[in-house]
Design a protein around this motif. Structure first.
Motif, PDB file in Angstrom:
ATOM      1  N   VAL A   9      15.756 -48.889  47.329  1.00  0.00           N
ATOM      2  CA  VAL A   9      14.628 -49.315  48.164  1.00  0.00           C
ATOM      3  C   VAL A   9      15.056 -49.156  49.618  1.00  0.00           C
ATOM      4  O   VAL A   9      16.088 -49.700  50.015  1.00  0.00           O
ATOM      5  CB  VAL A   9      14.245 -50.789  47.899  1.00  0.00           C
ATOM      6  N   GLY A  10      14.281 -48.408  50.401  1.00  0.00           N
ATOM      7  CA  GLY A  10      14.623 -48.290  51.814  1.00  0.00           C
ATOM      8  C   GLY A  10      13.911 -47.145  52.503  1.00  0.00           C
ATOM      9  O   GLY A  10      13.336 -46.273  51.864  1.00  0.00           O
ATOM     10  N   LYS A  11      13.998 -47.159  53.810  1.00  0.00           N
ATOM     11  CA  LYS A  11      13.368 -46.135  54.644  1.00  0.00           C
ATOM     12  C   LYS A  11      14.185 -44.848  54.616  1.00  0.00           C
ATOM     13  O   LYS A  11      15.317 -44.818  54.137  1.00  0.00           O
ATOM     14  CB  LYS A  11      13.237 -46.636  56.088  1.00  0.00           C
ATOM     15  N   THR A  12      13.594 -43.804  55.164  1.00  0.00           N
ATOM     16  CA  THR A  12      14.277 -42.526  55.260  1.00  0.00           C
ATOM     17  C   THR A  12      15.597 -42.670  56.017  1.00  0.00           C
ATOM     18  O   THR A  12      15.700 -43.470  56.952  1.00  0.00           O
ATOM     19  CB  THR A  12      13.372 -41.465  55.938  1.00  0.00           C
ATOM     20  N   HIS A  13      16.597 -41.924  55.565  1.00  0.00           N
ATOM     21  CA  HIS A  13      17.917 -41.877  56.190  1.00  0.00           C
ATOM     22  C   HIS A  13      18.662 -43.217  56.162  1.00  0.00           C
ATOM     23  O   HIS A  13      19.578 -43.435  56.941  1.00  0.00           O
ATOM     24  CB  HIS A  13      17.829 -41.318  57.613  1.00  0.00           C
ATOM     25  N   SER A  86       7.030 -50.157  48.257  1.00  0.00           N
ATOM     26  CA  SER A  86       5.810 -50.849  47.850  1.00  0.00           C
ATOM     27  C   SER A  86       6.109 -51.833  46.717  1.00  0.00           C
ATOM     28  O   SER A  86       6.702 -51.464  45.698  1.00  0.00           O
ATOM     29  CB  SER A  86       4.774 -49.811  47.386  1.00  0.00           C
ATOM     30  N   ARG A  87       5.693 -53.056  46.884  1.00  0.00           N
ATOM     31  CA  ARG A  87       5.869 -54.071  45.829  1.00  0.00           C
ATOM     32  C   ARG A  87       5.126 -53.644  44.567  1.00  0.00           C
ATOM     33  O   ARG A  87       5.639 -53.780  43.464  1.00  0.00           O
ATOM     34  CB  ARG A  87       5.374 -55.431  46.346  1.00  0.00           C
ATOM     35  N   THR A  88       3.934 -53.085  44.730  1.00  0.00           N
ATOM     36  CA  THR A  88       3.145 -52.626  43.577  1.00  0.00           C
ATOM     37  C   THR A  88       3.892 -51.529  42.822  1.00  0.00           C
ATOM     38  O   THR A  88       3.940 -51.534  41.591  1.00  0.00           O
ATOM     39  CB  THR A  88       1.764 -52.114  44.038  1.00  0.00           C
ATOM     40  N   ALA A 146       5.371 -48.174  60.594  1.00  0.00           N
ATOM     41  CA  ALA A 146       3.986 -48.676  60.626  1.00  0.00           C
ATOM     42  C   ALA A 146       3.605 -49.282  59.277  1.00  0.00           C
ATOM     43  O   ALA A 146       2.953 -50.331  59.223  1.00  0.00           O
ATOM     44  CB  ALA A 146       3.020 -47.561  61.012  1.00  0.00           C
ATOM     45  N   ASP A 147       4.026 -48.635  58.186  1.00  0.00           N
ATOM     46  CA  ASP A 147       3.737 -49.152  56.843  1.00  0.00           C
ATOM     47  C   ASP A 147       4.370 -50.521  56.614  1.00  0.00           C
ATOM     48  O   ASP A 147       3.886 -51.307  55.812  1.00  0.00           O
ATOM     49  CB  ASP A 147       4.255 -48.201  55.758  1.00  0.00           C
ATOM     50  N   SER A 148       5.468 -50.800  57.308  1.00  0.00           N
ATOM     51  CA  SER A 148       6.161 -52.077  57.146  1.00  0.00           C
ATOM     52  C   SER A 148       5.283 -53.251  57.540  1.00  0.00           C
ATOM     53  O   SER A 148       5.565 -54.390  57.178  1.00  0.00           O
ATOM     54  CB  SER A 148       7.443 -52.099  57.975  1.00  0.00           C
ATOM     55  N   LEU A 149       4.217 -52.965  58.261  1.00  0.00           N
ATOM     56  CA  LEU A 149       3.307 -54.023  58.687  1.00  0.00           C
ATOM     57  C   LEU A 149       2.219 -54.298  57.651  1.00  0.00           C
ATOM     58  O   LEU A 149       1.428 -55.213  57.822  1.00  0.00           O
ATOM     59  CB  LEU A 149       2.668 -53.647  60.030  1.00  0.00           C
ATOM     60  N   THR A 150       2.167 -53.508  56.582  1.00  0.00           N
ATOM     61  CA  THR A 150       1.150 -53.712  55.559  1.00  0.00           C
ATOM     62  C   THR A 150       1.623 -54.727  54.529  1.00  0.00           C
ATOM     63  O   THR A 150       2.828 -54.973  54.378  1.00  0.00           O
ATOM     64  CB  THR A 150       0.792 -52.390  54.841  1.00  0.00           C
ATOM     65  N   VAL A 153       3.992 -53.352  51.400  1.00  0.00           N
ATOM     66  CA  VAL A 153       5.350 -52.912  51.687  1.00  0.00           C
ATOM     67  C   VAL A 153       6.174 -54.153  52.006  1.00  0.00           C
ATOM     68  O   VAL A 153       6.026 -54.758  53.059  1.00  0.00           O
ATOM     69  CB  VAL A 153       5.385 -51.896  52.850  1.00  0.00           C
ATOM     70  N   THR A 154       7.012 -54.530  51.048  1.00  0.00           N
ATOM     71  CA  THR A 154       7.797 -55.758  51.197  1.00  0.00           C
ATOM     72  C   THR A 154       9.242 -55.508  50.795  1.00  0.00           C
ATOM     73  O   THR A 154       9.529 -54.616  49.996  1.00  0.00           O
ATOM     74  CB  THR A 154       7.242 -56.891  50.312  1.00  0.00           C
TER      75      THR A 154
END
Length: 187
Positions: A9-13, A86-88, A146-150, A153-154
């Motif tokens: 689980v994690g962002k790019t790079h 994404s938690r889902t 930006a997705d981290s604010l949705t 995305v947890t």
């Protein structure tokens, strides 16, 4: 006999692919399934089949086929290497594909600071043939920030899987790998 599924689980790079390859070398009878490989395959041979917008359903279908085959026809420990932010999406993997009765489920969360990721994507030489709608990794990172604010995305939480490891810097990777290898040895 149960086997392990390790989900990054994690962002790019953030180090997910590097970790997965290192873990595969240390964990006997294991296999990395990296969606970047599926994306590159599609972009090389079937780019015109890809959906122009929305979820990359073709990539997900190929990934699903590979996972299903590995589950049904091998006894490998599986290392699922993609962002899984994404938690889902994680819930689907943990509850539908990798059942608790068959797998010991491990999440490895790469919680690397954004300024470190920014420096990494700026200097990146990684192949961009995995992209469908971005031209470089900096765009991907900006989108992920930006997705981290949705809401969906947890960060993973403790009871989401059987084990949760968090990597905050590269110095922690070896100890997480060794802890996972010990879990496998105790099976």
């Amino acid at each position: 006999m149960k086997r392990l599924v390790i989900i990054t689980v994690g962002k790019t790079h953030s180090g997910k692919s590097t970790f997965a390859r290192a873990l595969e070398k240390e964990l006997n009878n294991s296999l990395v399934m990296d969606q970047d490989n599926h994306a590159e395959f599609i972009n090389t041979y079937y780019k015109t089949l890809q959906p122009k917008r929305g979820p990359n359903t073709l990539k997900h279908a190929i990934s699903q086929l590979v996972v299903d085959y590995a589950i049904e026809n091998t006894n490998f420990h599986l290392i699922i290497c993609n962002s899984n932010r994404s938690r889902t999406g994680r819930k689907y993997l943990l509850e539908q594909l990798f059942h608790k009765k068959d797998f010991i489920r491990i999440l490895v969360h790469f919680d690397i600071p954004d300024h470190v990721l920014q420096a990494r994507v700026t200097q990146s030489n990684r192949n961009t043939n995995i992209f469908r709608s971005a031209s470089n990794f900096e765009e991907v990172l900006i989108r992920q920030q930006a997705d981290s604010l949705t809401e969906d995305v947890t960060i993973p939480y403790e009871d989401e899987a059987d084990h949760l490891f968090t990597v905050k810097d590269n110095q922690e990777v070896d100890s997480v790998i060794q802890r996972i290898v010990h879990i496998a040895q105790d099976l």
